[in-house]
Scaffold this active site. Structure first.
Site, PDB file in Angstrom:
ATOM      1  N   GLY A 170     152.708  25.670  44.690  1.00  0.00           N
ATOM      2  CA  GLY A 170     151.493  25.018  44.228  1.00  0.00           C
ATOM      3  C   GLY A 170     150.332  25.929  43.932  1.00  0.00           C
ATOM      4  O   GLY A 170     149.221  25.446  43.688  1.00  0.00           O
ATOM      5  N   GLU A 176     142.267  11.771  72.252  1.00  0.00           N
ATOM      6  CA  GLU A 176     141.523  12.477  71.208  1.00  0.00           C
ATOM      7  C   GLU A 176     140.201  13.019  71.729  1.00  0.00           C
ATOM      8  O   GLU A 176     139.769  14.107  71.328  1.00  0.00           O
ATOM      9  CB  GLU A 176     141.283  11.548  70.013  1.00  0.00           C
TER      10      GLU A 176
END
Length: 706
Positions: free
Chosen positions: A249, A469
């Site tokens: 890419g 988290e």
């Protein structure tokens, strides 16, 4: 050569590329196997349609009755048919029961004043007394043993001819040569290269942003193709081959097309996998045909994409090779040695696996020059974003420089995807412009995956994810060498992520210290430690954290010599750089005793990271609970709100407050950003890999239990 002459040259090159070259007369349509099949089918139809024109068919019973009445002049008996020629009948003559058939023969059964023969289908098998009836009536008769030439044609010749033509048509289709050169079965050895002229590529170096060094290297190729005398007068020799290497890419194919567009020369483009097919020797024949075509079009550029499919090393230790590929590679090596560099024929190749290419292919005289097409830096990302956003209506709040800063490690294809995703999101929301919110959402989609709004989790699991988290964010916030936290979310994304902690640095970095790796591992363990401190036990959502923390520790011990017990030694298997970020088959070059020592050191480093994370969580338990409560309320917390809750991030002395750092992952993932759980530390086995954006997920594995 003028522009018009170049254009005319390009138009001539686009015409038929048969054995006769440009200007060859078009093929006669009847030479096509499909046309022959149509003609044969038409002939069969016409033969069947006119087969009964010269005879008159009647029932078999009526034929026998006419035999008994002596109405025939003679009779012919075939295998499954009989034919009778009627006697001439004078005008007005009619007798008994045979009057009606004779009248039919004189009427509708006449041709040129003669009665048409009568034909009937004979009953097969025994019990037929037709011969006795003919002899009794005194009618001369004859017999035909076989079906004649007609039956021979329909039974043998026609099926074989149709089968051969059908086989030729199938082989023609399989050879892939329809509309691309000489047709037929022998076209397998013809090259499938597509010729792109300057008007067709439509790409120049202005479209290849963010890779200035690669463009500068290829500018010499363009100048040589345009003005070769500039180099020849000094005795210089232009490289025969240029190999473009880099991650997926990054624009290798685009750069090759831009080189041809700048030089205005014929551009042969094909993939390495197109050389090898089902027949042995096809690959070598296609290589010869490709170079024969290219030599006729010189000066020109031959571009072979995915060169590793053709040029894989002939070393027996590498799996996947076979004699056909080796024969094709040998032919390519011979052709690259055979052509004259002064003819202006340039071979360009592209690969993201240079470590597996055959050494003979990379030696001087073949692929003389290797050009690295790497992921762009911040300035390059901004240039790429501006190119892809030229036709996008941007809102006044969009700052592409800020978007470039938030996308470290993104390749050109990923940046194009971000711009396109942002435009699609704006269209979905019926907006007139693409705003900053769409760009942030597009980046988040690439980093963490799509939102799973339909995934419903119960309150207990939601609370576990929130503290998990919050633990990641707290440890990373409080340790000076950890990355800054950009966003914390408990919205499910991707395959198995129930939440994520997003870390997007503001600068590109390529080196890591031992302190930075230790803080990175502690941040990885922060989620698991928070679960243990709050709920008394960990969950399966921390499994991916453990995998990445263990990977970082193992690389510190085995590859980077950061273990005091083992000392400054590298025990890793160095096979050259890998731009795909995946490991091949590893071989261990140390003893079992050393392997046991490595495992012990890895375990010690992971346990140390867990203890450091536990210390932070216990000291700042109130901050952990505050962020978790906020997540349970609004589900997504940005960096600004985290700063209001906890104060500024703890940074190392001598750095700007709040300035983040970015390090590469231990093994660069296939995707340009860390979309899997906690892809977060180290750099590649053969040196630093490009920087990556980090996303720590809870429930990283797509497991129902997570």
């Amino acid at each position: 050569m003028s522009a018009d002459e170049k254009k005319g040259h390009g138009q001539r090159s686009e015409r038929g590329r048969g054995p006769g070259g440009p200007g060859t007369q078009p093929r006669i349509p009847l030479a096509s196997p499909a046309a022959w099949l149509v003609l044969i089918a038409l002939a069969i139809f016409l033969f069947r349609a006119f087969q009964d024109v010269g005879v008159r068919r009647i029932p078999y019973s009526q034929f026998k009755e006419m035999v008994r009445q002596s109405a025939f002049e003679r009779v012919v008996i075939g295998p499954d048919w009989v034919r009778g020629v009627p006697k001439p009948v004078e005008a007005g003559a009619a007798q008994g029961g045979g009057a009606q058939p004779q009248q039919q023969a004189q009427g509708e059964g006449e041709r040129n004043g003669q009665a048409l023969p009568y034909v009937a289908t004979r009953i097969p098998g025994g019990g037929d007394d037709l011969v006795q009836a003919v002899e009794k009536a005194g009618v001369p008769y004859d017999a035909v043993a076989g079906g004649g030439m007609g039956d021979l044609f329909w039974v043998w010749i026609a099926p074989i001819a149709i089968g051969l033509l059908f086989w030729a048509w199938v082989m023609r289709r399989m050879s892939g040569q329809l509309g691309q050169g000489p047709p037929g079965v022998m076209a397998f050895g013809k090259s499938r290269a597509r010729i792109h002229m300057e008007p067709d590529t439509g790409v120049t170096f202005q479209d290849a942003a963010g890779i200035d060094e690669a463009v500068e290297e290829l500018q010499e190729i363009v100048e040589f193709l345009k003005t070769p005398e500039k180099y020849r007068r000094l005795g210089g020799r232009i490289p025969k081959g240029v190999l473009l290497v880099g991650p997926p890419g990054t624009g290798k194919t685009l750069l090759a097309r831009a080189t041809a567009g700048e030089a205005g020369v014929p551009f042969f483009s094909l993939s390495g996998s197109e050389f090898v097919e089902m027949f042995v020797g096809v690959g070598a024949a296609r290589v010869r045909d490709l170079f024969a075509q290219a030599t006729q079009k010189a000066p020109c550029i031959v571009f072979i994409d995915e060169l590793d499919a053709l040029g894989k090393s002939r070393n027996a230790g590498i799996m996947g090779g076979h004699d056909e590929r080796e024969q094709t590679l040998n032919q390519l090596l011979a052709e690259m040695d055979g052509f004259d560099a002064r003819a202006g024929l340039i071979i360009m190749g592209a690969t993201n696996r240079p470590e597996i290419l055959d050494p003979a292919l990379l030696r001087p005289g073949r692929f003389d020059r290797q050009v690295l097409v790497d992921r762009p830096d911040k300035r390059g990302r901004e240039q790429i974003l501006r190119i892809h956003a030229r036709n996008v209506k941007l809102g006044p709040d969009v700052d592409l420089r800020s978007v470039a800063a938030r996308t470290p490690g993104f390749a050109g294809a990923d940046l194009a995807n971000v711009v396109n995703e942002a435009a699609l999101l704006a269209a979905r929301r019926n907006k007139n412009h693409v705003t900053r919110a769409e760009f942030e959402e597009a980046i988040e989609r690439v980093v963490a995956g799509l939102e799973k709004k339909s995934r419903r989790i119960n309150e207990r699991e939601k609370e576990i994810v929130a503290f998990h988290e919050a633990g990641h964010a707290l440890v990373s916030w409080m340790l000076p060498f950890a990355d800054r936290v950009s966003k914390v979310s408990i919205i499910p994304r991707g395959l198995g992520a129930l939440g994520y902690t997003l870390q997007l640095p503001l600068e590109d970095r390529y080196l890591l210290t031992r302190s930075e790796l230790r803080d990175r591992m502690a941040g990885l363990m922060g989620g698991r430690v928070a679960e243990e401190e709050v709920f008394g036990e960990p969950s399966t959502g921390a499994s991916n954290d453990l995998q990445h923390a263990t990977a970082v520790a193992r690389m510190m011990v085995r590859d980077y010599g950061m273990s005091p017990a083992l000392g400054p030694v590298s025990l890793g298997d160095q096979n050259g750089p890998s731009f795909l970020g995946v490991k091949g088959f590893e071989t261990r070059s140390y003893s079992d005793h050393t392997a046991l020592a490595v495992d012990r050191e890895v375990q010690a480093l992971v346990e140390e990271a867990q203890d450091r994370a536990r210390t932070v969580v216990r000291e700042h338990r109130e901050r952990l609970e505050a962020l978790a409560a906020r997540l349970l309320t609004i589900e997504v917390v940005e960096e600004d709100e985290i700063t209001r809750l906890w104060g500024p991030k703890v940074v190392r002395p001598g750095t700007i407050e709040g300035r983040g750092h970015e390090e590469s992952p231990p093994e660069t993932p296939n995707r340009p950003v860390a979309a899997s759980a906690d892809a977060s530390a180290g750099f590649g086995r053969s040196g630093p890999q490009p920087p990556q954006a980090l996303a720590r997920h809870a429930g990283g594995d797509p497991d129902p239990e997570s």
